[in-house]
Design an enzyme around this catalytic site. Sequence first.
Site, mmCIF file in Angstrom:
data_model
loop_
_atom_site.group_PDB
_atom_site.id
_atom_site.type_symbol
_atom_site.label_atom_id
_atom_site.label_comp_id
_atom_site.label_asym_id
_atom_site.label_seq_id
_atom_site.Cartn_x
_atom_site.Cartn_y
_atom_site.Cartn_z
ATOM 1 N N GLY A 23 0.812 -1.217 0.000
ATOM 2 C CA GLY A 23 0.000 0.000 0.000
ATOM 3 C C GLY A 23 0.836 1.253 0.000
ATOM 4 C CB ALA A 24 4.111 2.028 -1.196
ATOM 5 C CB SER A 152 -4.918 2.148 14.253
ATOM 6 O OG SER A 152 -5.742 3.232 14.606
ATOM 7 C CE1 TYR A 178 -8.419 1.098 10.046
ATOM 8 C CE2 TYR A 178 -8.731 2.420 12.020
ATOM 9 C CZ TYR A 178 -7.943 2.025 10.952
ATOM 10 O OH TYR A 178 -6.672 2.561 10.794
HETATM 11 N N1 LIG Z 1 -3.628 8.011 8.717
HETATM 12 C C1 LIG Z 1 -3.829 7.762 9.990
HETATM 13 O O1 LIG Z 1 -4.115 8.659 10.791
HETATM 14 C C2 LIG Z 1 -3.698 6.366 10.499
HETATM 15 C C3 LIG Z 1 -3.972 6.143 11.849
HETATM 16 C C4 LIG Z 1 -3.829 4.862 12.359
HETATM 17 C C5 LIG Z 1 -3.393 3.846 11.542
HETATM 18 N N2 LIG Z 1 -3.147 4.070 10.219
HETATM 19 C C6 LIG Z 1 -2.699 2.929 9.394
HETATM 20 O O2 LIG Z 1 -1.655 3.309 8.532
HETATM 21 C C7 LIG Z 1 -1.661 2.476 7.383
HETATM 22 C C8 LIG Z 1 -1.491 3.321 6.129
HETATM 23 O O3 LIG Z 1 -2.658 4.098 5.963
HETATM 24 P P1 LIG Z 1 -2.649 5.593 5.399
HETATM 25 O O4 LIG Z 1 -3.131 6.457 6.481
HETATM 26 O O5 LIG Z 1 -1.377 5.890 4.723
HETATM 27 O O6 LIG Z 1 -3.862 5.479 4.342
HETATM 28 P P2 LIG Z 1 -3.940 5.634 2.757
HETATM 29 O O7 LIG Z 1 -3.344 6.915 2.298
HETATM 30 O O8 LIG Z 1 -5.371 5.371 2.409
HETATM 31 O O9 LIG Z 1 -3.033 4.436 2.240
HETATM 32 C C9 LIG Z 1 -3.492 3.106 2.305
HETATM 33 C C10 LIG Z 1 -2.799 2.290 1.246
HETATM 34 O O10 LIG Z 1 -3.304 0.950 1.313
HETATM 35 C C11 LIG Z 1 -3.591 0.546 -0.011
HETATM 36 N N3 LIG Z 1 -4.582 -0.526 -0.055
HETATM 37 C C12 LIG Z 1 -5.875 -0.489 0.363
HETATM 38 N N4 LIG Z 1 -6.484 -1.651 0.093
HETATM 39 C C13 LIG Z 1 -5.556 -2.450 -0.501
HETATM 40 C C14 LIG Z 1 -5.578 -3.773 -1.046
HETATM 41 N N5 LIG Z 1 -6.698 -4.505 -1.045
HETATM 42 N N6 LIG Z 1 -4.449 -4.287 -1.556
HETATM 43 C C15 LIG Z 1 -3.313 -3.546 -1.591
HETATM 44 N N7 LIG Z 1 -3.230 -2.278 -1.132
HETATM 45 C C16 LIG Z 1 -4.351 -1.750 -0.593
HETATM 46 C C17 LIG Z 1 -4.080 1.812 -0.693
HETATM 47 O O11 LIG Z 1 -4.061 1.642 -2.093
HETATM 48 P P3 LIG Z 1 -4.908 2.588 -3.102
HETATM 49 O O12 LIG Z 1 -4.057 3.792 -3.321
HETATM 50 O O13 LIG Z 1 -5.029 1.738 -4.327
HETATM 51 O O14 LIG Z 1 -6.211 2.892 -2.439
HETATM 52 C C18 LIG Z 1 -3.061 2.804 -0.185
HETATM 53 O O15 LIG Z 1 -1.859 2.714 -0.908
HETATM 54 C C19 LIG Z 1 -2.960 1.668 7.446
HETATM 55 O O16 LIG Z 1 -2.684 0.372 7.885
HETATM 56 C C20 LIG Z 1 -3.794 2.421 8.472
HETATM 57 O O17 LIG Z 1 -4.700 1.568 9.153
HETATM 58 C C21 LIG Z 1 -3.289 5.316 9.687
#
Ligand SMILES: NC(=O)c1ccc[n+]([C@@H]2O[C@H](COP(=O)([O-])OP(=O)(O)OC[C@H]3O[C@@H](n4cnc5c(N)ncnc54)[C@H](OP(=O)(O)O)[C@@H]3O)[C@@H](O)[C@H]2O)c1
Length: 301
Positions: A23-24, A152, A178
């Site tokens: 998911g990069a 998270s 979630y």
């Molecule tokens: N942002 C926060 O405040 C926060 C807080 C707590 C935890 N987290 C955790 O941090 C991690 C990264 O999240 P983020 O905040 O950077 O969110 P994000 O910008 O939505 O990035 C998520 C990534 O996961 C990919 N993804 C989703 N479904 C997938 C699948 N079926 N197969 C492969 N890739 C998939 C997305 O791909 P697409 O680009 O194709 O959609 C995107 O590259 C997650 O595990 C999230 O739970 C984030």
Amino acid sequence: MATSNWNAQDIHNQQGRLVLITGATSGIGKETAQILAGKNASVILAVRNMAKGQRVIDEILAQHPEADISARELDLTSLESIKAFSDSIIHDFTQLDVLINNAGIMMCPYSKTTDGFEIQMGTNHFGHFALTGRLLPLLMNTKGSRIVVLSSLAHRFGNINLSDIHWSNRSYNTNKAYGDSKLANLYFAYELNRRLKGIKDAPIVTAAHPGWTETELQRHTGFFSFLNNFFAQDTSMGALPTLRAGFDDSVESGDFFGPAAFFEMRGYPVTVKSNKRAHDTTLANELWRHSEEMTGIEFSI
Ligand SMILES: NC(=O)c1ccc[n+]([C@@H]2O[C@H](COP(=O)([O-])OP(=O)(O)OC[C@H]3O[C@@H](n4cnc5c(N)ncnc54)[C@H](OP(=O)(O)O)[C@@H]3O)[C@@H](O)[C@H]2O)c1
């Protein structure tokens, strides 16, 4: 020696090391890839959307023209895709230094994965469980390897109902689903750490959470997107817990990293505590057994 405000400058040269990030294509994963490419790591973006992956590669190459960065297709909602992806990695590489289980979805409407799993647990936990199990032999073959699992603060709202993990007999609560999936991430990280303990050259297993970081994660939640304006930190800070968990030499297997300030929502990364439930070894073992059954993956430990 790490400073008290540990940051990307504390990461030493990663030349010759292979890092795989799920998911990069946006948010924390993209930021992590960019920093590691700048540290000369060979970086593989494991992405479900190859066009988006290519755009990220182009952006990173614009900043770091010498970067060794590539993308491969991986859809965590499909066990078949996970197998095809892992087979190609095992075929093409003899080492894997750091696996970063970063991809995630949050608070989306109810749906199921190709294999019939509830979508958030399926993507965030089962998908990464299967991926890690398939790549474990390569990680075991690589001295000093690590596995980083993204969780998270929402793990605190989790309380997994193993007898109805796919929400077939309850009305769907997307927030809770979630939280359940992020609690599952911690059960997995802690249980994998326990199972690998004492095995020579086994990977270090760590967990991380990015506090509250503005990314595409909030795409399904207008309310949280709005609150981003007041509370969220940017991805350059949000990626630091992941980076510390993956690249700080002083880390110990089983450590959990998150931001130090404002109720762990922002700031520099430090070791943090998960809630008591996340340390329940009986539940962790039950989820593990369940995950093996659901995915058909048995870890070769
Ligand atoms: N942002 C926060 O405040 C926060 C807080 C707590 C935890 N987290 C955790 O941090 C991690 C990264 O999240 P983020 O905040 O950077 O969110 P994000 O910008 O939505 O990035 C998520 C990534 O996961 C990919 N993804 C989703 N479904 C997938 C699948 N079926 N197969 C492969 N890739 C998939 C997305 O791909 P697409 O680009 O194709 O959609 C995107 O590259 C997650 O595990 C999230 O739970 C984030």
